[in-house]
Design a protein around this motif. Structure first.
Motif, PDB file in Angstrom:
ATOM      1  N   UNK A   1      17.273  55.326  -0.415  1.00  0.00           N
ATOM      2  CA  UNK A   1      16.465  54.994  -1.581  1.00  0.00           C
ATOM      3  C   UNK A   1      15.550  53.824  -1.240  1.00  0.00           C
ATOM      4  N   UNK A   2      14.325  53.857  -1.714  1.00  0.00           N
ATOM      5  CA  UNK A   2      13.375  52.798  -1.443  1.00  0.00           C
ATOM      6  C   UNK A   2      13.728  51.547  -2.235  1.00  0.00           C
ATOM      7  N   UNK A   3      13.175  50.377  -1.805  1.00  0.00           N
ATOM      8  CA  UNK A   3      13.422  49.129  -2.516  1.00  0.00           C
ATOM      9  C   UNK A   3      12.894  49.210  -3.940  1.00  0.00           C
ATOM     10  N   UNK A   4      11.774  49.888  -4.117  1.00  0.00           N
ATOM     11  CA  UNK A   4      11.239  50.134  -5.456  1.00  0.00           C
ATOM     12  C   UNK A   4      11.638  51.539  -5.877  1.00  0.00           C
ATOM     13  N   UNK A   5      12.490  51.663  -6.879  1.00  0.00           N
ATOM     14  CA  UNK A   5      12.971  53.003  -7.262  1.00  0.00           C
ATOM     15  C   UNK A   5      11.832  53.924  -7.680  1.00  0.00           C
ATOM     16  N   UNK A   6      11.929  55.170  -7.250  1.00  0.00           N
ATOM     17  CA  UNK A   6      11.013  56.211  -7.723  1.00  0.00           C
ATOM     18  C   UNK A   6      11.736  56.933  -8.860  1.00  0.00           C
ATOM     19  N   UNK A   7      11.524  56.411 -10.059  1.00  0.00           N
ATOM     20  CA  UNK A   7      12.312  56.837 -11.207  1.00  0.00           C
ATOM     21  C   UNK A   7      11.699  58.038 -11.926  1.00  0.00           C
ATOM     22  N   UNK A   8      12.592  58.766 -12.608  1.00  0.00           N
ATOM     23  CA  UNK A   8      12.224  59.666 -13.691  1.00  0.00           C
ATOM     24  C   UNK A   8      13.187  59.383 -14.833  1.00  0.00           C
ATOM     25  N   UNK A   9      12.710  59.512 -16.057  1.00  0.00           N
ATOM     26  CA  UNK A   9      13.566  59.367 -17.238  1.00  0.00           C
ATOM     27  C   UNK A   9      13.921  60.750 -17.749  1.00  0.00           C
ATOM     28  N   UNK A  10      15.209  61.033 -17.825  1.00  0.00           N
ATOM     29  CA  UNK A  10      15.704  62.320 -18.310  1.00  0.00           C
ATOM     30  C   UNK A  10      16.257  62.135 -19.714  1.00  0.00           C
ATOM     31  N   UNK A  11      15.634  62.783 -20.681  1.00  0.00           N
ATOM     32  CA  UNK A  11      16.037  62.664 -22.086  1.00  0.00           C
ATOM     33  C   UNK A  11      16.761  63.947 -22.473  1.00  0.00           C
ATOM     34  N   UNK A  12      18.068  63.833 -22.644  1.00  0.00           N
ATOM     35  CA  UNK A  12      18.919  65.012 -22.791  1.00  0.00           C
ATOM     36  C   UNK A  12      19.232  65.307 -24.262  1.00  0.00           C
ATOM     37  N   UNK A  13      18.866  66.491 -24.703  1.00  0.00           N
ATOM     38  CA  UNK A  13      19.352  67.087 -25.958  1.00  0.00           C
ATOM     39  C   UNK A  13      19.231  66.180 -27.189  1.00  0.00           C
ATOM     40  N   UNK A  14      18.112  65.538 -27.345  1.00  0.00           N
ATOM     41  CA  UNK A  14      17.901  64.755 -28.572  1.00  0.00           C
ATOM     42  C   UNK A  14      17.400  65.731 -29.625  1.00  0.00           C
ATOM     43  N   UNK A  15      18.351  66.402 -30.234  1.00  0.00           N
ATOM     44  CA  UNK A  15      18.091  67.512 -31.150  1.00  0.00           C
ATOM     45  C   UNK A  15      18.656  67.221 -32.528  1.00  0.00           C
ATOM     46  N   UNK A  16      18.135  67.919 -33.525  1.00  0.00           N
ATOM     47  CA  UNK A  16      18.528  67.656 -34.905  1.00  0.00           C
ATOM     48  C   UNK A  16      20.021  67.821 -35.152  1.00  0.00           C
ATOM     49  N   UNK A  17      20.664  68.680 -34.395  1.00  0.00           N
ATOM     50  CA  UNK A  17      22.102  68.922 -34.572  1.00  0.00           C
ATOM     51  C   UNK A  17      22.895  67.623 -34.535  1.00  0.00           C
ATOM     52  N   UNK A  18      22.435  66.662 -33.718  1.00  0.00           N
ATOM     53  CA  UNK A  18      23.151  65.401 -33.556  1.00  0.00           C
ATOM     54  C   UNK A  18      22.796  64.367 -34.617  1.00  0.00           C
ATOM     55  N   UNK A  19      21.800  64.676 -35.445  1.00  0.00           N
ATOM     56  CA  UNK A  19      21.321  63.693 -36.418  1.00  0.00           C
ATOM     57  C   UNK A  19      21.566  64.170 -37.847  1.00  0.00           C
ATOM     58  N   UNK A  20      21.078  65.341 -38.162  1.00  0.00           N
ATOM     59  CA  UNK A  20      21.215  65.885 -39.520  1.00  0.00           C
ATOM     60  C   UNK A  20      22.015  67.184 -39.535  1.00  0.00           C
ATOM     61  N   UNK A  21      22.520  67.602 -38.387  1.00  0.00           N
ATOM     62  CA  UNK A  21      23.249  68.863 -38.281  1.00  0.00           C
ATOM     63  C   UNK A  21      24.754  68.705 -38.334  1.00  0.00           C
ATOM     64  N   UNK A  22      25.462  69.617 -37.693  1.00  0.00           N
ATOM     65  CA  UNK A  22      26.919  69.683 -37.787  1.00  0.00           C
ATOM     66  C   UNK A  22      27.655  68.965 -36.657  1.00  0.00           C
ATOM     67  N   UNK A  23      26.942  68.177 -35.855  1.00  0.00           N
ATOM     68  CA  UNK A  23      27.588  67.419 -34.789  1.00  0.00           C
ATOM     69  C   UNK A  23      26.984  66.007 -34.750  1.00  0.00           C
ATOM     70  N   UNK A  24      27.124  65.267 -35.855  1.00  0.00           N
ATOM     71  CA  UNK A  24      26.444  63.972 -35.953  1.00  0.00           C
ATOM     72  C   UNK A  24      27.025  62.916 -35.007  1.00  0.00           C
ATOM     73  N   UNK A  25      26.153  62.266 -34.268  1.00  0.00           N
ATOM     74  CA  UNK A  25      26.565  61.182 -33.395  1.00  0.00           C
ATOM     75  C   UNK A  25      27.159  60.059 -34.250  1.00  0.00           C
ATOM     76  N   UNK A  26      28.351  59.590 -33.854  1.00  0.00           N
ATOM     77  CA  UNK A  26      29.052  58.591 -34.656  1.00  0.00           C
ATOM     78  C   UNK A  26      29.035  57.195 -34.047  1.00  0.00           C
ATOM     79  N   UNK A  27      28.858  57.099 -32.730  1.00  0.00           N
ATOM     80  CA  UNK A  27      28.819  55.788 -32.080  1.00  0.00           C
ATOM     81  C   UNK A  27      28.065  55.883 -30.775  1.00  0.00           C
ATOM     82  N   UNK A  28      27.162  54.921 -30.501  1.00  0.00           N
ATOM     83  CA  UNK A  28      26.605  53.925 -31.427  1.00  0.00           C
ATOM     84  C   UNK A  28      25.865  54.594 -32.595  1.00  0.00           C
TER      85      UNK A  28
END
Length: 211
Positions: A1-28
């Protein structure tokens, strides 16, 4: 790996099911984590770091993430922001049956930052696979979250699950940090501080002796 990271940001499954659906995130708190997901995306784009958005689908008859349902749709925090690549998946890991690994290789990414849901399921599966693929991994702990479980094996609160998984990840699989700390490292072009199994265990043993 280089001294300066070659990053990518992976945003996984930020979907309504976890907010207003039947699998609500409880923590944080889900509103806090959603806001931090948005901050991470905005910081990545400002720094020229590519953003990859992942969306999970299940068959139409599924009680969760059914294709065509409102619950399966991306939450507006993610849907309203630009992305550089899109991954559709049907299994926990974002690498399973997708083009993610090939895309990361083609873009010379050596460091994968993970945000989104859930800490203990799709996030952890993806973090483990990324580590096994030779990538440095970063996990943004307050831009993620867990739900509580109870089954034949026992019961655990969302806070317990989230805490244990992030401790385990930081011991070997990922540098775990807050959104603030991740953005600071991103702006400075430096890697996040990592830990290891030996040091993590030695600290725990010393704490037990001291107690």
């Amino acid at each position: 790996m280089s001294a300066t990271p070659r990053r990518a940001l992976l945003v996984i499954d930020v979907q309504n099911e976890y907010v207003t659906g039947d699998l609500p995130i409880a923590y944080p708190d889900v509103q806090t984590s959603l806001a931090n997901v948005g901050r991470a995306i905005d910081a990545a784009r400002a720094a020229g770091v590519p953003v990859v958005v992942v969306q999970n689908f299940a068959p139409a008859e599924s009680p969760l993430f059914a294709r065509g349902s409102v619950g399966a749709e991306l939450h507006p925090v993610v849907a309203s922001r630009q992305r550089d690549h899109y991954v559709e998946k049907a299994l926990p890991s974002a690498f399973a049956g997708t083009d993610l690994a090939a895309w990361l290789t083609a873009h010379n990414i050596d460091t994968l930052a993970v945000a989104g849901y859930m800490t203990h399921n799709c996030d952890a599966s993806t973090v483990f696979d990324a580590t096994h693929a030779g990538l440095a991994v970063e996990f943004i702990e307050d831009a993620s979250g867990s739900v509580p479980y109870e089954n034949a094996a026992g019961a655990a609160s969302a806070e317990e699950i989230h805490r244990v998984f992030k401790v385990v990840m930081h011991s070997r699989f990922a540098a775990v940090a807050s959104t603030d700390a991740w953005i600071a490292a991103l702006d400075a072009g430096v890697p996040l501080e990592r830990d290891n199994i030996y040091a993590s265990n030695q600290r725990a043993r010393a704490s037990q002796v001291a107690a």
